[in-house]
Write an enzyme that holds these catalytic residues in place. Structure first.
Site, PDB file in Angstrom:
ATOM      1  N   CYS A   1      -7.967   4.218   3.208  1.00  0.00           N
ATOM      2  CA  CYS A   1      -6.546   3.940   3.445  1.00  0.00           C
ATOM      3  C   CYS A   1      -6.072   4.457   4.805  1.00  0.00           C
ATOM      4  O   CYS A   1      -6.143   5.659   5.075  1.00  0.00           O
ATOM      5  CB  CYS A   1      -5.708   4.565   2.331  1.00  0.00           C
ATOM      6  SG  CYS A   1      -3.928   4.364   2.570  1.00  0.00           S
TER       7      CYS A   1
ATOM      8  N   SER B   1       2.089   6.077  -3.359  1.00  0.00           N
ATOM      9  CA  SER B   1       3.123   7.122  -3.331  1.00  0.00           C
ATOM     10  C   SER B   1       4.038   7.078  -4.544  1.00  0.00           C
ATOM     11  O   SER B   1       4.322   8.119  -5.158  1.00  0.00           O
ATOM     12  CB  SER B   1       3.945   6.997  -2.045  1.00  0.00           C
ATOM     13  OG  SER B   1       3.123   7.215  -0.924  1.00  0.00           O
TER      14      SER B   1
ATOM     15  N   ALA C   1       0.829  -1.197   0.000  1.00  0.00           N
ATOM     16  CA  ALA C   1       0.000   0.000   0.000  1.00  0.00           C
ATOM     17  C   ALA C   1       0.868   1.255   0.000  1.00  0.00           C
ATOM     18  O   ALA C   1       0.560   2.242  -0.666  1.00  0.00           O
ATOM     19  CB  ALA C   1      -0.930  -0.008   1.214  1.00  0.00           C
TER      20      ALA C   1
ATOM     21  N   GLU D   1       4.484  12.396   2.099  1.00  0.00           N
ATOM     22  CA  GLU D   1       5.495  12.044   1.090  1.00  0.00           C
ATOM     23  C   GLU D   1       5.305  12.858  -0.183  1.00  0.00           C
ATOM     24  O   GLU D   1       6.274  13.364  -0.757  1.00  0.00           O
ATOM     25  CB  GLU D   1       5.405  10.547   0.762  1.00  0.00           C
ATOM     26  CG  GLU D   1       5.942   9.640   1.842  1.00  0.00           C
ATOM     27  CD  GLU D   1       5.811   8.173   1.469  1.00  0.00           C
ATOM     28  OE1 GLU D   1       6.018   7.338   2.336  1.00  0.00           O
ATOM     29  OE2 GLU D   1       5.489   7.870   0.302  1.00  0.00           O
TER      30      GLU D   1
ATOM     31  N   GLU E   1       2.375   1.554  -3.770  1.00  0.00           N
ATOM     32  CA  GLU E   1       1.506   1.746  -4.923  1.00  0.00           C
ATOM     33  C   GLU E   1       1.053   3.187  -5.092  1.00  0.00           C
ATOM     34  O   GLU E   1       1.174   3.764  -6.173  1.00  0.00           O
ATOM     35  CB  GLU E   1       0.288   0.819  -4.815  1.00  0.00           C
ATOM     36  CG  GLU E   1       0.602  -0.632  -5.094  1.00  0.00           C
ATOM     37  CD  GLU E   1       1.014  -0.868  -6.531  1.00  0.00           C
ATOM     38  OE1 GLU E   1       0.202  -0.685  -7.446  1.00  0.00           O
ATOM     39  OE2 GLU E   1       2.167  -1.245  -6.751  1.00  0.00           O
TER      40      GLU E   1
END
Length: 396
Positions: free
Chosen positions: A345, A240, A235, A354, A238
């Site tokens: 999420c 970021s 997770a 990020e 994918e």
């Protein structure tokens, strides 16, 4: 709303432009936002294209995320007889109350306060990655030298991967999100083996990281911790990695929007949300009805699979004005790129940091950054659940 046509459609995949979803999705959203969908292997389920219907499916208790019920609208058909139940700890593919138990254990590790505490470390990782990219020299592939390494290194920091293992860890984690099936399968085996061994090391020699905390402070067993570590890795990569690469591409193709971001750094949080909405790199999510339900006037029977088209929902003009336009100053609140409902999420705060820090530092460090090839020559990843750039040649 009119009754869904008796003849099912297949999931539209032919895109209208580099950053635009298939035009057929918009047609379906206008006329039949909940319509019959033909799945590989013969199953006939449903396709949801409106924002309202998508939210309804993702919050309705009749729809299950369980792995053994899953069918995908593209690719090789899944044989229901060979479907495996969700492994312990892989809470993304669980329903309440099992999902609730795991999510509650992790929620305290992803609070806004804890994410803010990580900002300095993430900023350092981004700066070091950009230093290394500068040493390679112009031109470079931004995916290989920035978009993939940053989230990989952040996950190493979060999970507590020892420094001496990081090159090995990054190699397998990068292969895991690749496109070559045999390499992906091998990477899946390797990363689970590595994660299981890492969990055992954390039990023996705990440190200041999430796996050590979970091992010491919860009753999770090694198999559960391995699944959680694997899930966080996938997770974390994918969203970021694809957003850093594809988001940079989109901004370089929209100089007026990039100029707004550069002129006013306070725009960046809105810009990140807008890029998530506009690009919608996750193409779909699926749920399976475990009991009869009604969505937007359509009766969905138990056992039928529903595919929610994220790009179609995020471009719904009833939710977002002028939705096909990239506008980094708009409020994109309510987009579904991180999901919705109980499965929204859990690491979205980390991903947002990020992206916010990553885009800001990239364009500050390389103010003359530009595409090294014409936009139409940038190879796109369009054959699966994630849409994005395979490579992004840039120069400065």
């Amino acid at each position: 709303m009119t009754e869904a046509p008796a003849t099912p459609v297949t999931l539209p995949t032919e895109r209208s432009g580099l950053f635009d979803p298939p035009a057929r999705l918009a047609e379906l959203r206008e006329r039949h936002p909940v319509t019959r969908l033909q799945y590989p292997g013969g199953h006939v389920g449903w396709l949801v294209t409106s924002h309202a219907a998508a939210r309804a499916v993702l919050t309705h208790p009749a729809f299950s995320a369980r792995l053994e019920l899953k069918r995908l609208p593209v690719g090789q058909p899944i044989d229901p007889e060979k479907a495996q139940p969700t492994p312990p700890g892989y809470f993304l593919a669980m329903d309440p109350p099992d999902h609730t138990r795991y999510r509650r254990l992790l929620a305290g590790r992803f609070t806004a306060r804890r994410m803010r505490e990580l900002e300095t470390k993430i900023g350092d990782i981004i700066a070091e990655t950009l230093d290394e990219m500068a040493k390679v020299g112009s031109p470079v592939d931004l995916v290989q030298h920035f978009a993939l390494p940053v989230p990989s290194r952040v996950m190493c920091e979060l999970l507590g991967v020892p420094y001496e293992d990081r090159a090995h860890f990054q190699r397998i984690s990068e292969a895991l999100v690749g496109i070559e099936a045999d390499k992906v399968e091998q990477a899946f085996i390797e990363i689970n083996t590595y994660m299981y061994q890492l969990v055992q090391r954390k039990r023996a020699e705990p440190a200041d990281d999430m796996l050590s905390e979970l091992a010491a402070q919860t009753d999770l067993n090694d198999i559960e911790l391995t699944s959680i570590g694997f899930l966080l890795l996938v997770a974390g990569h994918e969203t970021s990695a694809n957003m850093l690469g594809t988001g940079t591409f989109a901004l370089l193709c929209a100089p007026d929007q990039l100029a707004k971001v550069r002129a006013d750094p306070t725009v960046m949080p809105k810009a990140v949300d807008e890029l998530l909405r506009y690009l919608s790199i996750g193409q779909f999510t699926t749920r399976t009805a475990v009991e009869d339900a009604e969505i937007e006037g359509q009766s969905i029977k138990a056992g039928e699979v529903v595919t929610v088209s994220v790009p179609a929902a995020n471009r719904d003009p009833k939710q977002f004005a002028d939705p096909d336009k990239l506008d980094v100053t708009r409020s994109s609140a309510g987009h579904l790129s991180f999901g919705h409902g109980v499965h929204q999420c859990i690491g979205q705060g980390l991903a947002l940091i990020e992206m916010r820090l990553g885009f800001t530092a990239l364009f500050e460090r390389f103010p003359t950054l530009s595409l090294a090839v014409p936009a139409e020559e940038v190879p796109m990843r369009a054959d699966g659940q994630i849409y994005g750039v395979r490579r992004l040649p840039v120069s400065w």
